[in-house]
Write a protein that holds these residues in place. Structure first.
Motif, PDB file in Angstrom:
ATOM      1  N   ASN A   1       0.865  -1.176   0.000  1.00  0.00           N
ATOM      2  CA  ASN A   1       0.000   0.000   0.000  1.00  0.00           C
ATOM      3  C   ASN A   1       0.901   1.225   0.000  1.00  0.00           C
ATOM      4  OD1 ASN A   1      -2.342   1.528   0.153  1.00  0.00           O
ATOM      5  ND2 ASN A   1      -2.472   1.394   2.369  1.00  0.00           N
ATOM      6  N   VAL A   2       0.852   2.022  -1.055  1.00  0.00           N
ATOM      7  CA  VAL A   2       1.763   3.163  -1.173  1.00  0.00           C
ATOM      8  C   VAL A   2       0.987   4.453  -1.406  1.00  0.00           C
ATOM      9  CG1 VAL A   2       3.701   1.791  -2.030  1.00  0.00           C
ATOM     10  CG2 VAL A   2       2.108   2.770  -3.645  1.00  0.00           C
ATOM     11  N   ASP A   3       1.567   5.532  -0.942  1.00  0.00           N
ATOM     12  CA  ASP A   3       1.029   6.865  -1.191  1.00  0.00           C
ATOM     13  C   ASP A   3       1.816   7.442  -2.362  1.00  0.00           C
ATOM     14  OD1 ASP A   3       0.096   9.428  -1.203  1.00  0.00           O
ATOM     15  OD2 ASP A   3       0.228   9.702   0.968  1.00  0.00           O
ATOM     16  N   VAL A   4       1.187   7.496  -3.527  1.00  0.00           N
ATOM     17  CA  VAL A   4       1.882   7.898  -4.746  1.00  0.00           C
ATOM     18  C   VAL A   4       1.972   9.414  -4.910  1.00  0.00           C
ATOM     19  CG1 VAL A   4       1.408   5.766  -5.997  1.00  0.00           C
ATOM     20  CG2 VAL A   4      -0.238   7.636  -6.104  1.00  0.00           C
ATOM     21  N   ARG A   5       1.523  10.165  -3.927  1.00  0.00           N
ATOM     22  CA  ARG A   5       1.650  11.622  -4.013  1.00  0.00           C
ATOM     23  C   ARG A   5       3.096  12.055  -3.813  1.00  0.00           C
ATOM     24  NH1 ARG A   5      -2.492  13.460   0.407  1.00  0.00           N
ATOM     25  NH2 ARG A   5      -1.413  11.737   1.400  1.00  0.00           N
ATOM     26  N   TYR A   6       3.930  11.148  -3.319  1.00  0.00           N
ATOM     27  CA  TYR A   6       5.332  11.455  -3.064  1.00  0.00           C
ATOM     28  C   TYR A   6       6.214  10.722  -4.049  1.00  0.00           C
ATOM     29  CZ  TYR A   6       3.282  13.012   1.295  1.00  0.00           C
ATOM     30  OH  TYR A   6       2.506  13.645   2.231  1.00  0.00           O
ATOM     31  N   GLU A   7       7.404  11.252  -4.298  1.00  0.00           N
ATOM     32  CA  GLU A   7       8.377  10.591  -5.170  1.00  0.00           C
ATOM     33  C   GLU A   7       9.647  10.358  -4.380  1.00  0.00           C
ATOM     34  OE1 GLU A   7       9.750   8.613  -8.104  1.00  0.00           O
ATOM     35  OE2 GLU A   7       7.778   9.460  -8.279  1.00  0.00           O
ATOM     36  N   PRO A   8      10.082   9.173  -4.099  1.00  0.00           N
ATOM     37  CA  PRO A   8       9.419   7.904  -4.398  1.00  0.00           C
ATOM     38  C   PRO A   8       8.193   7.703  -3.502  1.00  0.00           C
ATOM     39  CG  PRO A   8      11.361   7.495  -3.072  1.00  0.00           C
ATOM     40  CD  PRO A   8      11.343   8.968  -3.368  1.00  0.00           C
ATOM     41  N   PRO A   9       7.263   6.852  -3.939  1.00  0.00           N
ATOM     42  CA  PRO A   9       6.049   6.621  -3.137  1.00  0.00           C
ATOM     43  C   PRO A   9       6.380   6.144  -1.729  1.00  0.00           C
ATOM     44  CG  PRO A   9       5.843   5.618  -5.293  1.00  0.00           C
ATOM     45  CD  PRO A   9       7.266   6.076  -5.166  1.00  0.00           C
ATOM     46  N   ILE A  10       5.587   6.573  -0.775  1.00  0.00           N
ATOM     47  CA  ILE A  10       5.786   6.206   0.628  1.00  0.00           C
ATOM     48  C   ILE A  10       4.991   4.943   0.935  1.00  0.00           C
ATOM     49  CG2 ILE A  10       5.358   6.911   3.009  1.00  0.00           C
ATOM     50  CD1 ILE A  10       5.751   9.787   2.098  1.00  0.00           C
ATOM     51  N   GLU A  11       5.652   3.996   1.572  1.00  0.00           N
ATOM     52  CA  GLU A  11       5.014   2.737   1.982  1.00  0.00           C
ATOM     53  C   GLU A  11       4.119   3.008   3.192  1.00  0.00           C
ATOM     54  OE1 GLU A  11       5.111  -1.541   1.219  1.00  0.00           O
ATOM     55  OE2 GLU A  11       6.442  -0.094   0.322  1.00  0.00           O
ATOM     56  N   LEU A  12       2.844   2.600   3.116  1.00  0.00           N
ATOM     57  CA  LEU A  12       1.904   2.791   4.214  1.00  0.00           C
ATOM     58  C   LEU A  12       1.779   1.487   4.997  1.00  0.00           C
ATOM     59  CD1 LEU A  12      -0.795   4.810   2.263  1.00  0.00           C
ATOM     60  CD2 LEU A  12       0.990   5.710   3.755  1.00  0.00           C
ATOM     61  N   HIS A  13       1.571   1.585   6.267  1.00  0.00           N
ATOM     62  CA  HIS A  13       1.569   0.416   7.146  1.00  0.00           C
ATOM     63  C   HIS A  13       0.222  -0.318   7.147  1.00  0.00           C
ATOM     64  CE1 HIS A  13      -0.770   2.625  10.146  1.00  0.00           C
ATOM     65  NE2 HIS A  13      -0.021   3.668   9.810  1.00  0.00           N
ATOM     66  N   VAL A  14       0.243  -1.535   7.654  1.00  0.00           N
ATOM     67  CA  VAL A  14      -0.973  -2.333   7.797  1.00  0.00           C
ATOM     68  C   VAL A  14      -1.897  -1.611   8.759  1.00  0.00           C
ATOM     69  CG1 VAL A  14      -1.892  -4.515   8.679  1.00  0.00           C
ATOM     70  CG2 VAL A  14       0.188  -4.503   7.297  1.00  0.00           C
ATOM     71  N   GLY A  15      -3.173  -1.540   8.409  1.00  0.00           N
ATOM     72  CA  GLY A  15      -4.152  -0.846   9.229  1.00  0.00           C
ATOM     73  C   GLY A  15      -4.533   0.514   8.657  1.00  0.00           C
ATOM     74  N   SER A  16      -3.749   1.016   7.720  1.00  0.00           N
ATOM     75  CA  SER A  16      -4.065   2.315   7.131  1.00  0.00           C
ATOM     76  C   SER A  16      -5.127   2.153   6.046  1.00  0.00           C
ATOM     77  CB  SER A  16      -2.804   2.958   6.556  1.00  0.00           C
ATOM     78  OG  SER A  16      -2.280   2.161   5.524  1.00  0.00           O
ATOM     79  N   LEU A  17      -5.722   3.262   5.654  1.00  0.00           N
ATOM     80  CA  LEU A  17      -6.689   3.226   4.559  1.00  0.00           C
ATOM     81  C   LEU A  17      -5.974   2.898   3.256  1.00  0.00           C
ATOM     82  CD1 LEU A  17      -8.838   6.358   5.410  1.00  0.00           C
ATOM     83  CD2 LEU A  17      -9.388   3.960   5.825  1.00  0.00           C
ATOM     84  N   LEU A  18      -6.699   2.263   2.349  1.00  0.00           N
ATOM     85  CA  LEU A  18      -6.106   1.942   1.052  1.00  0.00           C
ATOM     86  C   LEU A  18      -5.833   3.220   0.277  1.00  0.00           C
ATOM     87  CD1 LEU A  18      -8.087  -1.154  -0.209  1.00  0.00           C
ATOM     88  CD2 LEU A  18      -5.670  -1.015   0.317  1.00  0.00           C
ATOM     89  N   SER A  19      -4.641   3.333  -0.246  1.00  0.00           N
ATOM     90  CA  SER A  19      -4.279   4.481  -1.060  1.00  0.00           C
ATOM     91  C   SER A  19      -4.095   4.015  -2.498  1.00  0.00           C
ATOM     92  CB  SER A  19      -3.004   5.131  -0.526  1.00  0.00           C
ATOM     93  OG  SER A  19      -2.613   6.200  -1.342  1.00  0.00           O
ATOM     94  N   SER A  20      -3.012   3.333  -2.770  1.00  0.00           N
ATOM     95  CA  SER A  20      -2.722   2.800  -4.096  1.00  0.00           C
ATOM     96  C   SER A  20      -1.932   1.513  -3.891  1.00  0.00           C
ATOM     97  CB  SER A  20      -1.904   3.809  -4.893  1.00  0.00           C
ATOM     98  OG  SER A  20      -1.614   3.302  -6.167  1.00  0.00           O
ATOM     99  N   VAL A  21      -2.468   0.400  -4.340  1.00  0.00           N
ATOM    100  CA  VAL A  21      -1.785  -0.869  -4.115  1.00  0.00           C
ATOM    101  C   VAL A  21      -0.829  -1.182  -5.260  1.00  0.00           C
ATOM    102  CG1 VAL A  21      -3.534  -1.900  -2.631  1.00  0.00           C
ATOM    103  CG2 VAL A  21      -3.672  -2.241  -5.072  1.00  0.00           C
ATOM    104  N   ARG A  22       0.278  -1.814  -4.904  1.00  0.00           N
ATOM    105  CA  ARG A  22       1.269  -2.296  -5.859  1.00  0.00           C
ATOM    106  C   ARG A  22       1.483  -3.775  -5.577  1.00  0.00           C
ATOM    107  NH1 ARG A  22       0.453   1.950  -7.886  1.00  0.00           N
ATOM    108  NH2 ARG A  22       1.913   3.623  -8.315  1.00  0.00           N
ATOM    109  N   ALA A  23       1.628  -4.537  -6.643  1.00  0.00           N
ATOM    110  CA  ALA A  23       1.877  -5.965  -6.505  1.00  0.00           C
ATOM    111  C   ALA A  23       3.285  -6.195  -5.979  1.00  0.00           C
ATOM    112  CB  ALA A  23       1.712  -6.653  -7.856  1.00  0.00           C
ATOM    113  N   ARG A  24       3.434  -7.206  -5.174  1.00  0.00           N
ATOM    114  CA  ARG A  24       4.765  -7.633  -4.749  1.00  0.00           C
ATOM    115  C   ARG A  24       5.246  -8.623  -5.810  1.00  0.00           C
ATOM    116  NH1 ARG A  24       5.818  -5.946   0.356  1.00  0.00           N
ATOM    117  NH2 ARG A  24       4.045  -5.494   1.694  1.00  0.00           N
TER     118      ARG A  24
END
Length: 119
Positions: free
Chosen positions: A46-69
Motif C-alpha cells: 500500500n503506497v502513497d503515490v503523491r510522493y516521489e518515491p512513493p511512501i510505503e503505508l503500514h498495515v491498518g491504514s486506509l487503502l491508497s494505491s496498491v502495488r503488486a509484490r
C-alpha cells in the motif's frame, strides 16, 4: 506478517502472472473494505503515490494505491508491455519492478543461455 514476492519469468510466466494478478485483485475487491489489512499485505504493498518515491503505508491504514509484490522478467518487452497496457493492471506495477530487454531470444534456448546468461 508474511510477504510473498512473485517472480514472473518469460512469456509464459508473465501471461500466467497477468491472470494471477487479475484474480487477486478480484478477490481483494469482494472482501469487505476495512483498509489495508495483514492478508492484503502478503501480496500487495500500500503506497502513497503523491510522493516521489512513493511512501510505503503500514498495515491498518486506509487503502491508497496498491502495488503488486512482483518482479516481471523477460528478454523482450512485448509481453510485459502488454501487461502495462492493461487498464486494470497498469497501476499495479511500477517501472522498478520490470526487467526487460529489446531483442529477446526468439524461442532459441541457446541464444538466451549464451547471450543473456553471462550478463
Amino acid at each position: 506478517m508474511r510477504e510473498i514476492i512473485t517472480v514472473q519469468v518469460g512469456q509464459c510466466g508473465n501471461q500466467i502472472g497477468r491472470r494471477f494478478w487479475l484474480e487477486m485483485l478480484h478477490e481483494a475487491a469482494i472482501q469487505p473494505q476495512h483498509g489495508y489489512d495483514a492478508s492484503m499485505s502478503a501480496l500487495f504493498r500500500n503506497v502513497d503515490v503523491r510522493y516521489e518515491p512513493p511512501i510505503e503505508l503500514h498495515v491498518g491504514s486506509l487503502l491508497s494505491s496498491v502495488r503488486a509484490r512482483a518482479i516481471l522478467v523477460d528478454t523482450e518487452e512485448a509481453v510485459v508491455a502488454e501487461t502495462m497496457r492493461d487498464p486494470v493492471l497498469r497501476d499495479l506495477f511500477d517501472e522498478s519492478q520490470l526487467i526487460t530487454d529489446v531483442s529477446g531470444a526468439g524461442n532459441n534456448w541457446a541464444q538466451g543461455y549464451c547471450e543473456y546468461g553471462p550478463r
